[in-house]
Design a protein around this motif. Structure first.
Motif, PDB file in Angstrom:
ATOM      1  N   LEU A 127      36.040  30.602  30.903  1.00  0.00           N
ATOM      2  CA  LEU A 127      37.291  31.322  31.133  1.00  0.00           C
ATOM      3  C   LEU A 127      37.900  31.871  29.846  1.00  0.00           C
ATOM      4  O   LEU A 127      38.673  32.829  29.892  1.00  0.00           O
ATOM      5  N   VAL A 135      39.515  36.265  31.616  1.00  0.00           N
ATOM      6  CA  VAL A 135      39.619  36.631  33.032  1.00  0.00           C
ATOM      7  C   VAL A 135      41.081  36.822  33.409  1.00  0.00           C
ATOM      8  O   VAL A 135      41.991  36.371  32.707  1.00  0.00           O
ATOM      9  N   ASN A 136      41.302  37.504  34.554  1.00  0.00           N
ATOM     10  CA  ASN A 136      42.668  37.701  35.030  1.00  0.00           C
ATOM     11  C   ASN A 136      42.986  36.730  36.166  1.00  0.00           C
ATOM     12  O   ASN A 136      42.130  35.973  36.621  1.00  0.00           O
ATOM     13  N   ASN A 138      43.597  37.273  39.309  1.00  0.00           N
ATOM     14  CA  ASN A 138      42.844  37.528  40.548  1.00  0.00           C
ATOM     15  C   ASN A 138      41.491  36.823  40.524  1.00  0.00           C
ATOM     16  O   ASN A 138      41.040  36.288  41.532  1.00  0.00           O
ATOM     17  N   TYR A 139      40.858  36.840  39.360  1.00  0.00           N
ATOM     18  CA  TYR A 139      39.558  36.186  39.252  1.00  0.00           C
ATOM     19  C   TYR A 139      39.708  34.668  39.328  1.00  0.00           C
ATOM     20  O   TYR A 139      38.870  33.975  39.919  1.00  0.00           O
ATOM     21  N   HIS A 141      41.973  33.145  41.058  1.00  0.00           N
ATOM     22  CA  HIS A 141      42.173  32.896  42.489  1.00  0.00           C
ATOM     23  C   HIS A 141      40.834  32.879  43.219  1.00  0.00           C
ATOM     24  O   HIS A 141      40.579  32.016  44.064  1.00  0.00           O
ATOM     25  N   PHE A 142      39.952  33.810  42.892  1.00  0.00           N
ATOM     26  CA  PHE A 142      38.625  33.882  43.506  1.00  0.00           C
ATOM     27  C   PHE A 142      37.810  32.625  43.180  1.00  0.00           C
ATOM     28  O   PHE A 142      37.167  32.038  44.066  1.00  0.00           O
ATOM     29  N   LEU A 143      37.827  32.195  41.927  1.00  0.00           N
ATOM     30  CA  LEU A 143      37.081  31.013  41.509  1.00  0.00           C
ATOM     31  C   LEU A 143      37.554  29.757  42.248  1.00  0.00           C
ATOM     32  O   LEU A 143      36.756  28.921  42.665  1.00  0.00           O
ATOM     33  N   GLU A 202      45.354  27.757  42.060  1.00  0.00           N
ATOM     34  CA  GLU A 202      45.173  28.479  40.811  1.00  0.00           C
ATOM     35  C   GLU A 202      46.323  28.241  39.845  1.00  0.00           C
ATOM     36  O   GLU A 202      46.169  28.323  38.633  1.00  0.00           O
TER      37      GLU A 202
END
Length: 225
Positions: A127, A135-136, A138-139, A141-143, A202
């Motif tokens: 990260l 990373v931002n 949104n990423y 949150h995806f992870l 997150e």
């Protein structure tokens, strides 16, 4: 000393040792599995982890990361010493059929037979690098979603492993009784001491606050609170 007697002594010695893990106790989510195995005269567990989601760095929040922060999901892992090769084969078959396809057996110089229940159901993502976040949100949150899905699948596999082992051990008991051997009945009921559906958020990863406790860093990011 014959191998059977040596195994009994190894098991007795293992149970007399102090648990030096950070938690100091068996994870609640796999307590029934560990009990089922240790109640059998052919096995005993030497180490275990129910699975965890962690952020590795010197502090808790990603915004405070000073080095190379890594987000990881580590699945269920269990190491079991087996009385003989046949016992190890039974455990290995159940593990593979339950989804833990990276499981394997090792034999030590003194004849110790260790069965490792493992899978490749992992996740490890960098990260930050040298304190720079890569990373931002949104990423992140995806992870988190991916990691929580993996943990849910991990729990399903643990239950499948428990059910399969229950059947296999009962079959082994029935077989030994048919051949005149005396083995301990290992029938138990799946009843985890702790079942919660909370998931990691997150916000826990992005939290802009530090904590000096490495133990808190890891436990606060597990899917189970």
């Amino acid at each position: 000393m014959d191998h059977g007697h040596a195994f009994t002594q190894w098991k007795k010695h293992c149970f007399s040792k102090v648990d030096f893990s950070k938690k100091g106790t068996i994870d609640d989510e796999i307590y029934p599995v560990v009990c089922l195995i240790n109640d059998s005269s052919d096995y005993f567990t030497t180490s275990s982890c129910s699975g965890r989601i962690i952020l590795i760095d010197g502090v808790l929040g990603l915004q405070k990361a000073s080095g190379n922060a890594v987000f990881k999901f580590e699945p269920f892992v269990l190491h079991v010493q087996c009385k003989d090769i046949e016992s190890a084969k039974i455990l290995h078959s159940v593990a593979v059929n339950s989804g833990f396809r990276n499981s394997g057996v090792s034999i030590g110089k003194r004849g110790k037979i260790i069965m490792a229940v493992r899978s490749t159901h992992c996740l490890e993502v960098p990260l930050s690098h040298r304190g720079e976040v890569l990373v931002n949100e949104n990423y992140i949150h995806f992870l988190v979603q991916i990691a929580n899905q993996k943990m849910a699948e991990n729990v399903t596999r643990i239950k499948r492993f428990y059910d399969g082992l229950q059947v296999a051990l009962q079959a082994a008991v029935s077989s030994s009784m048919a051949t005149g051997k005396d083995k301990k009945n290992t029938k138990t009921v799946w009843n985890p001491r702790k079942t919660q559906d909370s998931v990691v958020e997150e916000s826990q990863i992005l939290a802009n606050k530090s904590n000096d406790s490495e133990d808190y860093l890891e436990t606060s990011l597990t899917i189970f609170s």
